[in-house]
Design a protein around this motif. Structure first.
Motif, PDB file in Angstrom:
ATOM      1  N   TYR A  45      22.735  18.337  15.604  1.00  0.00           N
ATOM      2  CA  TYR A  45      24.095  18.854  15.770  1.00  0.00           C
ATOM      3  C   TYR A  45      25.063  18.144  14.826  1.00  0.00           C
ATOM      4  CZ  TYR A  45      28.688  19.651  17.850  1.00  0.00           C
ATOM      5  OH  TYR A  45      30.007  19.966  18.041  1.00  0.00           O
ATOM      6  N   ALA A  46      24.873  16.867  14.642  1.00  0.00           N
ATOM      7  CA  ALA A  46      25.759  16.112  13.741  1.00  0.00           C
ATOM      8  C   ALA A  46      25.651  16.630  12.312  1.00  0.00           C
ATOM      9  CB  ALA A  46      25.404  14.629  13.813  1.00  0.00           C
ATOM     10  N   GLU A  47      24.459  17.056  11.918  1.00  0.00           N
ATOM     11  CA  GLU A  47      24.269  17.574  10.566  1.00  0.00           C
ATOM     12  C   GLU A  47      24.854  18.973  10.403  1.00  0.00           C
ATOM     13  OE1 GLU A  47      20.352  17.315   8.981  1.00  0.00           O
ATOM     14  OE2 GLU A  47      19.986  15.325   9.785  1.00  0.00           O
ATOM     15  N   TYR A  54      23.702  23.412  18.580  1.00  0.00           N
ATOM     16  CA  TYR A  54      24.817  23.282  19.538  1.00  0.00           C
ATOM     17  C   TYR A  54      24.415  23.824  20.911  1.00  0.00           C
ATOM     18  CZ  TYR A  54      28.912  24.858  22.116  1.00  0.00           C
ATOM     19  OH  TYR A  54      29.803  25.118  23.110  1.00  0.00           O
ATOM     20  N   GLN A  55      23.929  25.065  20.949  1.00  0.00           N
ATOM     21  CA  GLN A  55      23.569  25.670  22.232  1.00  0.00           C
ATOM     22  C   GLN A  55      22.447  24.899  22.913  1.00  0.00           C
ATOM     23  OE1 GLN A  55      24.770  27.979  24.134  1.00  0.00           O
ATOM     24  NE2 GLN A  55      26.434  28.665  22.787  1.00  0.00           N
ATOM     25  N   LYS A  56      21.480  24.435  22.127  1.00  0.00           N
ATOM     26  CA  LYS A  56      20.361  23.700  22.723  1.00  0.00           C
ATOM     27  C   LYS A  56      20.814  22.341  23.259  1.00  0.00           C
ATOM     28  CE  LYS A  56      16.590  25.927  20.228  1.00  0.00           C
ATOM     29  NZ  LYS A  56      15.899  26.376  21.435  1.00  0.00           N
ATOM     30  N   LEU A  73      31.518  18.269  24.857  1.00  0.00           N
ATOM     31  CA  LEU A  73      30.925  18.995  23.727  1.00  0.00           C
ATOM     32  C   LEU A  73      31.564  20.380  23.582  1.00  0.00           C
ATOM     33  CD1 LEU A  73      28.784  19.229  21.496  1.00  0.00           C
ATOM     34  CD2 LEU A  73      27.179  20.083  23.231  1.00  0.00           C
ATOM     35  N   ALA A  74      31.755  21.086  24.701  1.00  0.00           N
ATOM     36  CA  ALA A  74      32.352  22.416  24.641  1.00  0.00           C
ATOM     37  C   ALA A  74      33.783  22.348  24.121  1.00  0.00           C
ATOM     38  CB  ALA A  74      32.318  23.065  26.024  1.00  0.00           C
ATOM     39  N   SER A  87      33.551  32.715  20.485  1.00  0.00           N
ATOM     40  CA  SER A  87      32.577  32.564  21.575  1.00  0.00           C
ATOM     41  C   SER A  87      32.459  31.110  22.020  1.00  0.00           C
ATOM     42  CB  SER A  87      31.196  33.080  21.133  1.00  0.00           C
ATOM     43  OG  SER A  87      30.725  32.350  20.013  1.00  0.00           O
ATOM     44  N   TYR A  88      32.842  30.147  21.129  1.00  0.00           N
ATOM     45  CA  TYR A  88      32.837  28.746  21.532  1.00  0.00           C
ATOM     46  C   TYR A  88      33.897  28.481  22.604  1.00  0.00           C
ATOM     47  CZ  TYR A  88      29.849  27.800  17.488  1.00  0.00           C
ATOM     48  OH  TYR A  88      28.823  27.781  16.588  1.00  0.00           O
TER      49      TYR A  88
END
Length: 589
Positions: A45-47, A54-56, A73-74, A87-88
């Protein structure tokens, strides 16, 4: 904490933003090593914060029940990337509500959708995932109002269905079909699955209301097509005909009329089918322009013959004689065959046969294509068989086979040729021909013909079985010649003779089917029950099970539902599955 950092150092060289890194994380999840999987996903996710990691990662936090990290995180994702991908914001809005924390109002999502209507799909998918169906519908409506070309009506219709808003569902489907015709087949499939045989059913009522309202507002061929489809699906052929007739202006295609007429005949609405046929015959200009006379006469003749209204067929044959219309081969062949089979034959029956052959010869002169000529030879062969001229019949079937080649009709000619030899007593040659036919083209042969082929092939391996075939061919020939009463009597006599023979179940099955043709349901049921007992797990078990259920259905017995259920469960891809399902649905109303 130290172990987590060490694990991160060990895993980091193995990870990349590509699929390999994600697969590594998935493997850890499968192994239920959630802590390691979380570290793996955090690095991915950082990369790439907008990638699948993100979803995982969100799912991993949920599995670990770490609500603070989930919300954090959200929130981080929505603030960083929510403007470009609303959608985020759905995730942030959902988790803030669920966890009772401060978060964005739904107005934020609505405004983002107005600014970018094409983002509505992804936002609605996330809302549906969290079971906010009404909110997803609201976003679709905002998007469609802002930008009509967004074309989300089909997806919105599916959401309306989940909410039980059936009128809104079908209104959305109509809009979707108007926007994109490629949706039409999918919409028809969904409508067909929702409709019942009850015209007053929930879905039936909802969609008809929507379609009738749409028809009143404007003339739209798409809406009219869907309305006819619905009326035909639910079996309201009279309403379909009334609607089509009200729209007929002389230039309209007659094909929908023919389709409804054919379906009405198959559904035993014979009076309506005849009414449609007579209406079409009155449209002489349209019939000539669209070359529809042949199809209308053929369907009308079949309707009258089905109801045994032979006088009406004779009248039709007198009004439309051979050569009275162009391109009417099917009608003229049907007409000649009907007159041959049902007209009062003169004392010299051979002359009656010769007259029929002359009529077929004239047809060959006027319609010289191989397929048409082959079909006349097929009819001629059946006529010779009817009068017991086996050698002549064999020759005509061979001519038909040569012209019809590898078509379905060609298969029928090959089958008739083999059966002709069987009726003439040459069982061995017939068996050889039938085995070749079964191996190559059995799928195109009618069920009854296939039944005969299987019976002969299976019972010609021993002398004692061959004796049984020689006996059963007598009533089978009577049946093929159309002498039903004599065939029934012969089968009944033969049943007593073959009571301990391998062919006993074949005799009972054939006798039962003759009773079905004459609607003697109780007698037919008795025969099929005998077949069930005699056949065991043999090749006629499916036939016996279905026909016994059909007889119970026609007799109105309470056991009919259980009998149909037994067939449907045992033969989900059986020969009679569609018929059994139609009867079962009728009982379920």
């Amino acid at each position: 904490m130290r172990s987590v950092k060490l694990l991160s150092i060990l895993l980091l060289p193995l990870l990349s933003m590509g699929q390999n890194g994600l697969s590594q994380c998935d493997s850890l999840m499968i192994k239920r090593d959630f802590e390691a999987a979380t570290v793996c996903l955090e690095n991915l996710y950082a990369e790439n914060p907008v990638g699948p990691a993100y979803q995982k990662l969100l799912e991993a936090y949920l599995i670990l029940e770490d609500s603070s990290k989930v919300l954090k995180l959200a929130r981080k994702q929505s603030k960083a990337h929510g403007q470009s991908k609303p959608s985020y914001y759905v995730d942030y809005w959902h988790f803030s509500r669920t966890l009772g924390r401060r978060g964005p109002d739904f107005d934020v999502l609505e405004n983002l959708t107005r600014n970018n209507p094409f983002s509505a799909r992804s936002s609605a998918v996330q809302l549906e995932k969290y079971n906010y169906i009404e909110a997803a519908v609201q976003l679709y409506l905002i998007a469609e109002a802002t930008q009509p070309n967004v074309r989300t009506a089909f997806e919105r219709g599916q959401l309306h269905a989940q909410l039980g808003q059936y009128e809104e569902q079908y209104e959305a489907y109509i809009l979707a079909a108007r926007q994109n015709s490629s949706y039409l087949n999918s919409i028809k499939i969904r409508i067909a699955n929702n409709l019942s045989d009850d015209p007053e059913g929930t879905h039936n009522t909802a969609i008809k209301k929507v379609l009738y309202d749409a028809v009143k507002n404007s003339a739209d061929p798409l809406v009219e097509q869907l309305l006819l489809f619905v009326l035909r699906q639910e079996g309201s052929f009279d309403r379909a005909f009334t609607f089509m007739r009200s729209r007929f202006d002389g230039n309209t295609s007659i094909q929908p009329f023919l389709q409804v007429m054919r379906e009405a005949r198959e559904a035993d609405a014979d009076d309506l089918a005849v009414e449609i046929g007579q209406f079409l015959l009155a449209q002489k200009t349209a019939l000539v322009q669209q070359r529809g006379t042949n199809s209308v006469l053929l369907e009308l003749g079949k309707c009258h013959e089905k109801t045994k209204n032979h006088a009406a067929v004779f009248a039709l044959a007198e009004a439309y004689k051979a050569g009275s219309c162009s391109a009417c081969f099917e009608w003229e062949r049907y007409r000649a065959t009907f007159l041959f089979e049902y007209a009062s034959a003169p004392e010299d029956s051979l002359q009656h046969l010769l007259d029929f052959e002359s009529d077929l010869a004239l047809l060959r002169e006027r319609y010289p294509r191989n397929m048409q000529r082959g079909l006349t030879y097929l009819s001629q062969g059946k006529a010779n068989l009817r009068y017991g001229y086996f050698e002549d019949a064999l020759m005509e079937f061979a001519r038909a086979e040569a012209l019809l080649k590898d078509s379905n009709e060609g298969d029928k000619a090959r089958l008739q040729k083999a059966m002709c030899a069987f009726y003439d007593g040459d069982v061995s040659w017939a068996k050889t021909q039938l085995e070749v036919l079964l191996q190559s083209t059995s799928k195109s042969i009618a069920n009854d013909a296939l039944e005969n082929a299987l019976m002969i092939s299976a019972n010609s391996v021993e002398d004692t079985l061959m004796d049984g075939l020689r006996l059963i061919r007598v009533p089978m020939l009577l049946e093929a010649q159309g002498k039903t009463t004599a065939a029934v009597s012969a089968y009944k006599d033969l049943k007593n003779s073959l009571i301990v023979h391998e062919l006993f179940d074949d005799v009972c099955l054939k006798l039962g089917k003759l009773y079905v043709e004459t609607a003697q349901w109780e007698a037919a049921l008795a025969e099929f029950l005998l077949v069930e007992q005699a056949a065991g797990e043999g090749m006629w078990k499916e036939d016996a099970l279905f026909y016994a259920a059909k007889c119970r259905f026609e007799l109105g017995q309470t056991e009919a539902q259980l009998a149909l259920e037994a067939y449907l469960l045992n033969y989900p891809v059986g020969l009679y599955f569609d018929q059994a399902r139609a009867m079962y649905r009728t009982l379920a109303l």
